[in-house]
Design an enzyme around this catalytic site. Structure first.
Site: not given
Ligand code: NAD
Length: 239
Positions: A41, A59-60, A144, A148, A179
């Protein structure tokens, strides 16, 4: 692996975005099920070590940093791609659009390609993360949503390309999960009402609700499943 084997015990698992809401829940679920986890992360490593999880800053968008983190394991069984962020209202700026696509879509591709050699011997499973915006438009997050949607197609393509290597590639498409990513949306009364009125459950869900489907996709029980994106959305996309 038999088709009734739901275990992931003993697996080596790398979770990107592994300190976020969904990534943490998935990392914890793998540890509870007996797997070893590296969580990568961009956020700082927690002051207190997390039980069973090796936390690394990477970082990805820089896959070499991910490869270094993954090298802590001799080989990888499972990769879960949870890194991400959204920038509602800012993504019409081309630079922000590009950044968001870079993290989600280009990042997922680069991580998969970079780590594939570590998976080749054991086969393994890659689990990408889509969204309801893989299917539906959103006027606030063009980058986004485009990323996706692209993840659904990337998942199909990598599944076909790597089937001969014994690597399965699938995705989950979470619905509305509580989240940091969704905090402002949930707190906004108008947006909240628009979302929850369409949710059969009537509520946002918890990150732990995504983990079971991810563990299934990592287990032998899903050995015939590849190239699909599974909505885990409480029925949102059915309505
Ligand atoms: N929360 C939702 O309702 C929801 C719905 C659909 C999809 N998602 C997807 O689920 C995944 C996780 O999201 P979440 O809700 O846990 O959000 P979150 O913000 O809690 O977690 C995302 C994490 O990704 C990390 N991150 C950001 N950029 C990065 C990078 N370049 N390299 C490495 N790490 C990085 C952040 O530091 C964070 O810890 C994401 O892909 C998000 O798009 C979430």
């Amino acid at each position: 692996m038999s088709s009734t084997d739901f275990t992931v015990a003993g697996q080596s698992v790398l979770v990107t975005g592994g300190r976020g809401g969904i990534g943490s829940a998935i990392a914890n679920a793998f540890v509870s099920a007996g797997a070893r986890v590296v969580a990568v992360d961009v956020s700082p490593v927690p002051e207190s070590p997390r039980v069973g999880i090796e936390d690394v800053v990477a970082d990805v968008r820089e896959p070499s940093s991910i490869l270094k983190a993954a090298s802590k394991f001799g080989s990888l069984d499972t990769i879960v791609q949870c890194a991400g962020r959204a920038a509602p209202g800012e993504e019409f700026d081309p630079a922000v659009f590009r950044e968001i696509v870079d993290i989600h879509l280009v990042g997922s591709f680069n991580v998969a390609v970079t780590l594939k050699p570590l998976m080749a011997e054991s086969g393994g499973s890659i689990i990408n993360v889509g969204s309801m915006y893989s299917y539906f438009g959103s006027p606030l997050v063009p980058g986004y949503g485009a990323a996706k949607a692209g993840i659904v197609q990337l998942t199909k393509t990598l599944a076909l390309a790597w089937a001969g290597d014994g690597i399965r590639v699938n995705a989950v498409a979470p619905g509305w999960i509580r989240t940091e990513l969704t905090r402002l949306v949930e707190e906004d009364p108008t947006l909240n009402a628009a979302i929850t009125s369409r949710l059969p459950s009537g509520n946002f869900s918890e990150p732990e609700d995504i983990a079971g489907t991810v563990l299934y996709l990592a287990s032998g029980a899903s050995r015939l499943v590849t190239g699909v994106t599974i909505p885990v959305d409480g029925g949102y996309s059915a309505s």
